[in-house]
Design an enzyme around this catalytic site. Sequence first.
Site, short mmCIF file in Angstrom:
data_model
loop_
_atom_site.label_atom_id
_atom_site.label_comp_id
_atom_site.label_asym_id
_atom_site.label_seq_id
_atom_site.Cartn_x
_atom_site.Cartn_y
_atom_site.Cartn_z
N GLY A 72 0.83 -1.19 0.00
CA GLY A 72 0.00 0.00 0.00
C GLY A 72 0.87 1.24 0.00
O GLY A 72 2.05 1.19 -0.36
N THR A 148 5.62 -2.23 11.59
CA THR A 148 5.07 -0.92 11.96
C THR A 148 3.61 -0.83 11.52
O THR A 148 3.07 0.27 11.42
CB THR A 148 5.88 0.22 11.30
OG1 THR A 148 5.93 0.00 9.88
CG2 THR A 148 7.28 0.30 11.87
N ARG A 150 0.39 -3.35 12.39
CA ARG A 150 -0.46 -3.61 13.53
C ARG A 150 -0.01 -4.87 14.23
O ARG A 150 0.45 -5.83 13.59
CB ARG A 150 -1.93 -3.77 13.11
CG ARG A 150 -2.65 -2.48 12.75
CD ARG A 150 -2.84 -1.60 13.99
NE ARG A 150 -3.60 -0.39 13.69
CZ ARG A 150 -3.08 0.76 13.29
NH1 ARG A 150 -1.76 0.84 13.10
NH2 ARG A 150 -3.84 1.81 13.08
N GLU A 179 -1.75 -3.50 23.55
CA GLU A 179 -1.06 -2.23 23.83
C GLU A 179 -1.77 -1.46 24.92
O GLU A 179 -3.00 -1.37 24.91
CB GLU A 179 -0.98 -1.39 22.55
CG GLU A 179 -0.14 -2.05 21.46
CD GLU A 179 -0.07 -1.23 20.18
OE1 GLU A 179 -0.74 -0.17 20.10
OE2 GLU A 179 0.63 -1.63 19.26
N HIS A 198 4.36 2.38 19.68
CA HIS A 198 3.39 2.74 18.63
C HIS A 198 3.49 4.23 18.29
O HIS A 198 2.52 4.98 18.39
CB HIS A 198 1.96 2.39 19.07
CG HIS A 198 1.04 2.17 17.90
ND1 HIS A 198 0.01 1.25 17.94
CD2 HIS A 198 0.98 2.74 16.67
CE1 HIS A 198 -0.64 1.27 16.79
NE2 HIS A 198 -0.07 2.16 16.00
#
Length: 238
Positions: A72, A148, A150, A179, A198
């Site tokens: 993407g 990086t 999910r 998290e 994150h």
Amino acid sequence: TARGIPVGNTPGVLVETTADATFALLLAAARRLVEADRFVRGGHWRLENAWSPDFFVGKDVAGATLGIVGLGEVGQAVARRAAGFGMRVLAWNRSERDVPGVTRVELDALLAESDFVSVNVALTNDTRLLIDERRLGLMKSDAVLINTARGGIVDESALADALRKGNLGAVGLDVFEREPVPEDHPLLSLPNVVTTPHIGSATLITRAKMADMAVANVLAALAGEPMPSCANPEVFAA
């Protein structure tokens, strides 16, 4: 959408910043920067061990093969950065997508051939635990995995096991399945793991752009006008 409710979003604003964070983790894990920093801060760098041929040797990035899982916008931005390092870039994507300088391959082949693997695919029912024990077993024993995207895309238990057994070189993680990550998480005790909380989009300029786009959406919605950034613009036509 079925109820005619427009949903505002902030598309594209995170792309370059997240790609920067991906390469930061890649370089840090490859060159063992966190390990070396701890070594110096802990007072372990002394005259008797000041240098040796194998002192904190890492892994070359320039000229290596990078596999991108998910081509993407972020994956493509990572590929552009890899080009600057003269890397051979492979990619797997759920749909066909041709990008100059990137060779599309099947996922298993990507994992087997890559020196570095960057996970940049969205988390869906189809991609949950996409990188599982079997697929981790396909990777080179000195490979570096970066996530990086999910947490939940990579099987964290299998990842920790692969690192402990020496079946994987290092990892860099900005995301976890849960998290904040629990303090007793098995990955946190391993020296060849680089972690961040994150913060892939955490730059002043990017966060300011996000806020500006969100405010513009709110003001337009309150004024009864189409949102400038809308995830379901078809509701306005209806």
